[in-house]
Design an enzyme around this catalytic site. Structure first.
Site, PDB file in Angstrom:
ATOM      1  N   LYS A 192      -1.745   4.004 -13.983  1.00  0.00           N
ATOM      2  CA  LYS A 192      -1.582   2.965 -13.231  1.00  0.00           C
ATOM      3  C   LYS A 192      -2.986   2.484 -12.697  1.00  0.00           C
ATOM      4  CE  LYS A 192       2.772   4.052 -11.177  1.00  0.00           C
ATOM      5  NZ  LYS A 192       3.735   4.711  -9.947  1.00  0.00           N
ATOM      6  N   GLY A 211      -7.101  15.909 -13.808  1.00  0.00           N
ATOM      7  CA  GLY A 211      -5.987  16.196 -14.384  1.00  0.00           C
ATOM      8  C   GLY A 211      -5.586  16.257 -15.925  1.00  0.00           C
ATOM      9  N   GLY A 251      -7.588  17.484  -8.175  1.00  0.00           N
ATOM     10  CA  GLY A 251      -7.661  16.558  -6.917  1.00  0.00           C
ATOM     11  C   GLY A 251      -9.104  16.543  -6.363  1.00  0.00           C
TER      12      GLY A 251
HETATM   13  P1  AMP Z   1      -2.723   9.564 -14.731  1.00  0.00           P
HETATM   14  O1  AMP Z   1      -1.959  10.556 -14.174  1.00  0.00           O
HETATM   15  O2  AMP Z   1      -2.737   8.279 -13.780  1.00  0.00           O
HETATM   16  O3  AMP Z   1      -4.149   9.651 -15.255  1.00  0.00           O
HETATM   17  O4  AMP Z   1      -1.826   8.864 -15.961  1.00  0.00           O
HETATM   18  C1  AMP Z   1      -1.459   9.676 -17.127  1.00  0.00           C
HETATM   19  C2  AMP Z   1      -0.251   9.204 -17.859  1.00  0.00           C
HETATM   20  O5  AMP Z   1      -0.590   7.966 -18.017  1.00  0.00           O
HETATM   21  C3  AMP Z   1       0.204  10.107 -18.787  1.00  0.00           C
HETATM   22  O6  AMP Z   1       1.238  10.592 -18.435  1.00  0.00           O
HETATM   23  C4  AMP Z   1       0.146   9.060 -20.066  1.00  0.00           C
HETATM   24  O7  AMP Z   1       1.339   9.022 -20.822  1.00  0.00           O
HETATM   25  C5  AMP Z   1       0.179   7.712 -19.154  1.00  0.00           C
HETATM   26  N1  AMP Z   1       0.051   6.500 -20.085  1.00  0.00           N
HETATM   27  C6  AMP Z   1      -1.187   6.225 -20.910  1.00  0.00           C
HETATM   28  N2  AMP Z   1      -1.109   5.357 -21.713  1.00  0.00           N
HETATM   29  C7  AMP Z   1      -0.126   4.650 -21.385  1.00  0.00           C
HETATM   30  C8  AMP Z   1       0.520   3.399 -21.687  1.00  0.00           C
HETATM   31  N3  AMP Z   1      -0.137   2.683 -22.404  1.00  0.00           N
HETATM   32  N4  AMP Z   1       1.781   3.093 -21.117  1.00  0.00           N
HETATM   33  C9  AMP Z   1       2.546   3.943 -20.233  1.00  0.00           C
HETATM   34  N5  AMP Z   1       1.792   5.383 -19.995  1.00  0.00           N
HETATM   35  C10 AMP Z   1       0.649   5.518 -20.429  1.00  0.00           C
END
Ligand code: AMP
Length: 397
Positions: A199, A355, A378
């Site tokens: 996100k 993370g 974090g």
């Molecule tokens: P974050 O915790 O914000 O660093 O996001 C990590 C997560 O982003 C992981 O679980 C990935 O599976 C997800 N992610 C990465 N690329 C995509 C994508 N193209 N569509 C959906 N989720 C994604």
């Protein structure tokens, strides 16, 4: 100013050391990743070699302010001894008479581990009296708990006020802080940040903070689609935050006006469902058909990212560029890891923090092929957001 333990002699001192022994354990209390324990060994060795004694303070899990045997350090006590290759003493009540008594009898070279500090409400509340009781056990304070440095708790921050002239960063804290500075303040140019993850909303503060500090920004993962859509592309059923389209555009405009190059994926591996066995097709990032979603970066994107990374002297990586949990969509993130490893071999400095990317790097054998892997999730994210961590300000102010 950095206050490093390296510049001090702890001979004859009883040193309260806040560590982060909040390690993952399986159902039989076997430690499944001992990185955080291993990481404080240099600090402990320094104090013990000087002729000091150590009182270890940490939390374990989330017992929420009351005694919960499943979060007791007794469950992993001997494992910690084995990892540290040292015998320890233990006290069940971290701030009771036994703690006062045992710490007063502590001899140079000895280590006393206090029971889980989160068994006490005062710890997370940052209670001054609780901090004072802990402080009374020792005569110096060392914070080596980077993983908890973003918390203003009694043992991570409040306690420091009782040691105005004898509070220090441990070697691990120092290494983590230097790694961040090296990337965001004094990195050799070109400096490239690679941000991935799901996100925009969770990464926007980081983006805003690092835009003025990097030359290149690579954006991958789910968050890229909000940028692509904001520029008018068709992203099909890919994850998009429709309420962040304006924000994404303003980031791109901002970058343009300050001369930061932003690299979005050129193509993606699109899938007809969010499934490892889905049908896939490699398509341009801005021409994803309805019913299809981009779950990994495509070949042209990998090559583009590789070129940018190979031309960089300093690299920061946070977040996967695809759904790396599914093997079918992990290849882009793997390729990225390989690019960063090769750039590092060629002399670039690389920091992996926060993370999922840390987990990925460890699982895939890249840990020793990058310059530094942060131990704090974090705390690293908040540092990248430009926030001064309470555990840090308590030492330097
Ligand atoms: P974050 O915790 O914000 O660093 O996001 C990590 C997560 O982003 C992981 O679980 C990935 O599976 C997800 N992610 C990465 N690329 C995509 C994508 N193209 N569509 C959906 N989720 C994604």
């Amino acid at each position: 100013m950095m206050k490093s333990i390296g510049e001090y002699n702890f001979s004859g001192k009883k040193v309260l050391v806040r560590v982060d022994f909040n390690v993952p354990v399986d159902k039989d209390f076997n430690i499944t990743d001992s990185t955080r324990i291993e990481a404080v060994i240099p600090t402990l060795n320094k104090i013990l070699r000087d002729g000091g004694s150590v009182i270890l303070m940490s939390h374990l899990g989330r017992p929420k302010g009351s005694v919960d045997p499943s979060f007791s350090f007794t469950n992993i006590f001997s494992q910690i001894e084995n990892i540290l290759e040292k015998k320890m003493l233990f006290v069940r009540d971290a701030v009771g008479n036994a703690a006062v008594d045992q710490s007063s009898r502590l001899k140079p070279g000895e280590i006393l581990l206090l029971e889980n500090l989160r068994f006490y409400k005062g710890e997370e509340e940052g209670n001054v009296d609780f901090a004072r009781k802990l402080a009374s056990l020792g005569d110096s304070y060392v914070n080596d708990a980077f993983g908890t440095a973003h918390r203003a708790h009694a043992s991570t921050s409040v306690i420091a006020r009782f040691f105005p002239n004898s509070k220090f960063f441990g070697f691990l804290m120092e290494k983590e802080l230097k790694a961040i500075d090296k990337v965001l303040l004094s990195g050799e140019k070109p400096v490239t940040a690679v941000l991935g993850g799901s996100k925009v909303s969770t990464k926007i503060t980081i983006i805003k903070n690092i835009l003025s500090k990097v030359d290149n920004l690579i954006i991958g993962g789910g968050m890229a689609f909000t940028f692509v859509k904001a520029k008018g592309g068709n992203v099909g059923d890919s994850v998009v935050e429709n309420d962040k389209l304006d924000l994404a555009l303003s980031v791109l405009n901002n970058a343009k006006s300050t001369g930061v190059k932003v690299f979005l994926p050129l193509d993606v591996i699109a899938a007809d469902s969010f499934d490892n066995k889905a049908n896939t097709e490699e398509v341009a990032v801005d021409k994803i058909p309805l019913g299809w979603q981009g779950l990994d970066v495509g070949m042209r994107s990998r090559q583009l990212f590789d070129k940018v990374i190979m031309d960089s002297k300093t690299i920061l990586w946070n977040g996967p560029v695809g759904v790396f949990e599914m093997s079918a969509f992990s290849k882009g993130t793997f390729a990225l890891g390989e690019s960063i490893a090769r750039a590092t071999e060629n002399g670039a400095y690389s920091l992996v923090g926060g993370g999922d990317s840390v987990a990925f790097v460890k699982q895939n054998g890249f840990e020793n092929k990058v310059s530094y892997v942060s131990t704090g999730g974090g705390a690293m994210l908040e540092s990248l957001e430009g926030i001064e961590l309470p555990g840090v300000s308590a030492i330097i102010r």
